[in-house]
Design a protein around this motif. Structure first.
Motif, PDB file in Angstrom:
ATOM      1  N   THR A   1       2.713   6.090  -3.060  1.00 58.92           N
ATOM      2  CA  THR A   1       4.187   6.484  -3.521  1.00 58.92           C
ATOM      3  C   THR A   1       3.596   7.247  -5.064  1.00 58.92           C
ATOM      4  O   THR A   1       4.276   7.910  -5.117  1.00 58.92           O
ATOM      5  CB  THR A   1       5.249   6.073  -3.245  1.00 58.92           C
ATOM      6  OG1 THR A   1       5.208   5.533  -1.951  1.00 58.92           O
ATOM      7  CG2 THR A   1       6.386   6.296  -3.390  1.00 58.92           C
ATOM      8  N   PHE A   2       3.431   5.945  -5.889  1.00 64.84           N
ATOM      9  CA  PHE A   2       2.649   5.440  -7.138  1.00 64.84           C
ATOM     10  C   PHE A   2       2.086   6.705  -7.246  1.00 64.84           C
ATOM     11  O   PHE A   2       1.788   7.726  -8.745  1.00 64.84           O
ATOM     12  CB  PHE A   2       2.223   4.331  -7.368  1.00 64.84           C
ATOM     13  CG  PHE A   2       2.856   4.842  -9.278  1.00 64.84           C
ATOM     14  CD1 PHE A   2       3.627   5.453  -9.998  1.00 64.84           C
ATOM     15  CD2 PHE A   2       1.232   3.804 -10.124  1.00 64.84           C
ATOM     16  CE1 PHE A   2       3.456   4.939 -11.671  1.00 64.84           C
ATOM     17  CE2 PHE A   2       1.048   4.114 -11.096  1.00 64.84           C
ATOM     18  CZ  PHE A   2       1.957   4.418 -11.817  1.00 64.84           C
ATOM     19  N   ARG A   3       1.204   6.895  -6.587  1.00 65.45           N
ATOM     20  CA  ARG A   3      -0.379   7.920  -7.036  1.00 65.45           C
ATOM     21  C   ARG A   3      -0.468   9.123  -6.642  1.00 65.45           C
ATOM     22  O   ARG A   3      -0.148  10.398  -8.063  1.00 65.45           O
ATOM     23  CB  ARG A   3      -1.712   7.537  -5.913  1.00 65.45           C
ATOM     24  CG  ARG A   3      -2.611   8.434  -6.096  1.00 65.45           C
ATOM     25  CD  ARG A   3      -3.880   8.173  -5.515  1.00 65.45           C
ATOM     26  NE  ARG A   3      -4.269   6.766  -4.391  1.00 65.45           N
ATOM     27  CZ  ARG A   3      -4.513   5.723  -5.039  1.00 65.45           C
ATOM     28  NH1 ARG A   3      -5.227   6.339  -6.174  1.00 65.45           N
ATOM     29  NH2 ARG A   3      -4.990   4.563  -4.323  1.00 65.45           N
ATOM     30  N   LYS A   4       0.909   9.087  -5.657  1.00 56.97           N
ATOM     31  CA  LYS A   4       1.426  11.087  -5.592  1.00 56.97           C
ATOM     32  C   LYS A   4       2.238  11.624  -6.476  1.00 56.97           C
ATOM     33  O   LYS A   4       2.661  12.887  -7.450  1.00 56.97           O
ATOM     34  CB  LYS A   4       1.847  10.929  -4.364  1.00 56.97           C
ATOM     35  CG  LYS A   4       0.812  11.084  -3.361  1.00 56.97           C
ATOM     36  CD  LYS A   4       2.090  11.012  -2.105  1.00 56.97           C
ATOM     37  CE  LYS A   4       0.994  10.837  -0.348  1.00 56.97           C
ATOM     38  NZ  LYS A   4       1.277  11.089   0.822  1.00 56.97           N
ATOM     39  N   ALA A   5       3.307  10.589  -7.065  1.00 59.31           N
ATOM     40  CA  ALA A   5       4.047  10.842  -8.503  1.00 59.31           C
ATOM     41  C   ALA A   5       3.516  10.922  -9.373  1.00 59.31           C
ATOM     42  O   ALA A   5       4.043  12.069 -10.229  1.00 59.31           O
ATOM     43  CB  ALA A   5       5.007   9.416  -8.393  1.00 59.31           C
TER      44      ALA A   5
ATOM     45  N   ARG B   1      10.583  10.137  -9.292  1.00 56.18           N
ATOM     46  CA  ARG B   1       9.985   9.937  -8.185  1.00 56.18           C
ATOM     47  C   ARG B   1       9.786   8.555  -7.489  1.00 56.18           C
ATOM     48  O   ARG B   1       9.248   8.248  -6.720  1.00 56.18           O
ATOM     49  CB  ARG B   1       8.254  10.373  -8.476  1.00 56.18           C
ATOM     50  CG  ARG B   1       8.524  11.897  -8.933  1.00 56.18           C
ATOM     51  CD  ARG B   1       7.693  12.285  -9.493  1.00 56.18           C
ATOM     52  NE  ARG B   1       7.188  13.986  -9.972  1.00 56.18           N
ATOM     53  CZ  ARG B   1       6.430  14.632 -10.443  1.00 56.18           C
ATOM     54  NH1 ARG B   1       5.519  14.287  -9.851  1.00 56.18           N
ATOM     55  NH2 ARG B   1       6.893  15.710 -10.649  1.00 56.18           N
ATOM     56  N   VAL B   2       9.543   7.259  -8.179  1.00 57.28           N
ATOM     57  CA  VAL B   2       9.718   6.029  -8.015  1.00 57.28           C
ATOM     58  C   VAL B   2       9.957   4.820  -8.205  1.00 57.28           C
ATOM     59  O   VAL B   2      10.042   5.841  -9.316  1.00 57.28           O
ATOM     60  CB  VAL B   2       7.738   5.912  -7.809  1.00 57.28           C
ATOM     61  CG1 VAL B   2       7.014   5.769  -9.892  1.00 57.28           C
ATOM     62  CG2 VAL B   2       6.931   4.656  -7.724  1.00 57.28           C
ATOM     63  N   GLU B   3      10.156   4.116  -7.810  1.00 53.75           N
ATOM     64  CA  GLU B   3      10.907   3.258  -8.816  1.00 53.75           C
ATOM     65  C   GLU B   3      10.391   1.861  -9.435  1.00 53.75           C
ATOM     66  O   GLU B   3       8.922   1.405  -8.933  1.00 53.75           O
ATOM     67  CB  GLU B   3      11.998   2.353  -7.597  1.00 53.75           C
ATOM     68  CG  GLU B   3      12.119   1.056  -8.150  1.00 53.75           C
ATOM     69  CD  GLU B   3      13.507   0.338  -6.944  1.00 53.75           C
ATOM     70  OE1 GLU B   3      13.246  -0.852  -7.458  1.00 53.75           O
ATOM     71  OE2 GLU B   3      13.333   0.193  -5.944  1.00 53.75           O
ATOM     72  N   LEU B   4      10.000   2.129 -10.398  1.00 58.89           N
ATOM     73  CA  LEU B   4       9.632   1.709 -11.277  1.00 58.89           C
ATOM     74  C   LEU B   4      10.303  -0.631 -12.250  1.00 58.89           C
ATOM     75  O   LEU B   4      11.564  -0.163 -12.039  1.00 58.89           O
ATOM     76  CB  LEU B   4       9.202   1.771 -12.952  1.00 58.89           C
ATOM     77  CG  LEU B   4       8.226   2.785 -12.300  1.00 58.89           C
ATOM     78  CD1 LEU B   4       8.113   3.903 -13.473  1.00 58.89           C
ATOM     79  CD2 LEU B   4       7.182   2.902 -12.014  1.00 58.89           C
ATOM     80  N   PHE B   5       9.863  -1.715 -12.157  1.00 58.00           N
ATOM     81  CA  PHE B   5      10.209  -2.661 -12.830  1.00 58.00           C
ATOM     82  C   PHE B   5      10.095  -2.450 -14.123  1.00 58.00           C
ATOM     83  O   PHE B   5      11.396  -2.856 -14.713  1.00 58.00           O
ATOM     84  CB  PHE B   5       9.225  -3.594 -12.082  1.00 58.00           C
ATOM     85  CG  PHE B   5      10.221  -5.144 -12.667  1.00 58.00           C
ATOM     86  CD1 PHE B   5      11.688  -5.552 -11.951  1.00 58.00           C
ATOM     87  CD2 PHE B   5       9.511  -5.797 -14.032  1.00 58.00           C
ATOM     88  CE1 PHE B   5      12.422  -6.850 -12.584  1.00 58.00           C
ATOM     89  CE2 PHE B   5       9.984  -7.582 -14.898  1.00 58.00           C
ATOM     90  CZ  PHE B   5      11.258  -7.384 -13.294  1.00 58.00           C
TER      91      PHE B   5
ATOM     92  N   ASP C   1       0.878  -1.268   0.028  1.00 59.79           N
ATOM     93  CA  ASP C   1      -0.307  -0.055  -0.113  1.00 59.79           C
ATOM     94  C   ASP C   1       0.508   1.033   0.261  1.00 59.79           C
ATOM     95  O   ASP C   1       0.812   2.304  -1.075  1.00 59.79           O
ATOM     96  CB  ASP C   1      -1.197  -0.438   1.056  1.00 59.79           C
ATOM     97  CG  ASP C   1      -1.710  -1.378   0.946  1.00 59.79           C
ATOM     98  OD1 ASP C   1      -2.504  -1.395  -0.189  1.00 59.79           O
ATOM     99  OD2 ASP C   1      -2.894  -0.833   2.557  1.00 59.79           O
ATOM    100  N   GLU C   2       1.975   1.317   0.592  1.00 59.23           N
ATOM    101  CA  GLU C   2       2.905   2.513   1.045  1.00 59.23           C
ATOM    102  C   GLU C   2       3.357   2.599  -0.624  1.00 59.23           C
ATOM    103  O   GLU C   2       3.550   4.129  -0.636  1.00 59.23           O
ATOM    104  CB  GLU C   2       3.898   1.649   1.630  1.00 59.23           C
ATOM    105  CG  GLU C   2       5.316   3.411   1.832  1.00 59.23           C
ATOM    106  CD  GLU C   2       6.252   2.840   3.286  1.00 59.23           C
ATOM    107  OE1 GLU C   2       7.268   3.328   2.581  1.00 59.23           O
ATOM    108  OE2 GLU C   2       5.896   2.739   4.449  1.00 59.23           O
ATOM    109  N   TRP C   3       3.680   1.980  -1.378  1.00 57.70           N
ATOM    110  CA  TRP C   3       4.512   1.901  -2.332  1.00 57.70           C
ATOM    111  C   TRP C   3       2.971   2.525  -3.796  1.00 57.70           C
ATOM    112  O   TRP C   3       3.413   2.901  -4.367  1.00 57.70           O
ATOM    113  CB  TRP C   3       4.699   0.927  -3.425  1.00 57.70           C
ATOM    114  CG  TRP C   3       5.570   1.795  -4.602  1.00 57.70           C
ATOM    115  CD1 TRP C   3       7.115   1.166  -4.865  1.00 57.70           C
ATOM    116  CD2 TRP C   3       4.831   1.088  -5.984  1.00 57.70           C
ATOM    117  NE1 TRP C   3       7.270   2.002  -5.863  1.00 57.70           N
ATOM    118  CE2 TRP C   3       5.992   1.821  -6.257  1.00 57.70           C
ATOM    119  CE3 TRP C   3       3.535   1.313  -6.327  1.00 57.70           C
ATOM    120  CZ2 TRP C   3       6.072   1.462  -7.920  1.00 57.70           C
ATOM    121  CZ3 TRP C   3       3.218   0.720  -7.390  1.00 57.70           C
ATOM    122  CH2 TRP C   3       4.602   1.631  -8.844  1.00 57.70           C
ATOM    123  N   ILE C   4       2.300   2.357  -3.612  1.00 55.44           N
ATOM    124  CA  ILE C   4       0.684   2.283  -4.838  1.00 55.44           C
ATOM    125  C   ILE C   4       0.649   4.036  -3.687  1.00 55.44           C
ATOM    126  O   ILE C   4       0.411   4.713  -4.562  1.00 55.44           O
ATOM    127  CB  ILE C   4      -0.433   1.522  -3.702  1.00 55.44           C
ATOM    128  CG1 ILE C   4       0.272   0.243  -4.698  1.00 55.44           C
ATOM    129  CG2 ILE C   4      -1.563   2.091  -5.139  1.00 55.44           C
ATOM    130  CD1 ILE C   4      -0.952  -1.240  -4.240  1.00 55.44           C
TER     131      ILE C   4
END
Length: 154
Positions: free
Chosen positions: A82-86, A127-131, A77-80
């Motif tokens: 962060t992604f939403r904010k990014a 802003r966020v790490e992606l694979f 949830d924390e990553w999601i």
């Protein structure tokens, strides 16, 4: 419960939110005051989320549509969040969906030209790490719209 007049009002408003209450009332065979009360009730009940104006993308300088398919190694949830904010303050990203299947997210991005995608891509990955991210450019719009079926509404 919605009746057929309510559904007709919703259908007409989603096609043209600028229609006058007088014209709308005529089209659904109601008095202006009765029609106005129904619209207010539909807004208060949440059936009408908001009224918007749809802009001409060519005239606004963003005729190109690109879809970015994203995979991530993170699902907490924390990553999601962060992604939403990014992505939330990047106006070129007009839609974002979490998916089932081979990709985790899809972003609909509108651009002045395809080369501008690199600017957006860099904003996201800073802003966020992606694979993995893959992008596809829309070559032709076969169907587009913001209207939804009203027949299922209760």
């Amino acid at each position: 419960m919605l009746d057929e007049r309510d559904r007709k009002i919703l259908d007409l408003l989603q096609t043209d939110a600028g229609i006058s209450v007088t014209d709308l009332a005529d089209r659904v065979a109601l008095s202006v005051s009765a029609c106005s009360r129904r619209i207010q009730r539909l807004e208060e009940s949440g059936h009408i989320a908001r009224r918007i104006v749809v802009l001409n993308r060519e005239k606004m300088g963003v005729p190109t549509t690109l879809y970015a398919l994203i995979k991530t190694a993170h699902h907490a949830d924390e990553w999601i969040e962060t992604f939403r904010k990014a992505i939330s303050d990047i106006p070129e990203i007009v839609e974002a969906h979490r998916l089932t299947g081979n990709h985790d997210y899809i972003l609909k991005i509108v651009l002045p030209r395809v080369e501008h995608y690199d600017v957006i891509y860099k904003k996201i990955v800073r802003r966020v790490e992606l694979f993995d991210v893959s992008a596809s450019i829309s070559m032709e719009v076969l169907k587009s719209g913001v209207t939804i079926p009203v027949s299922y509404a209760e």
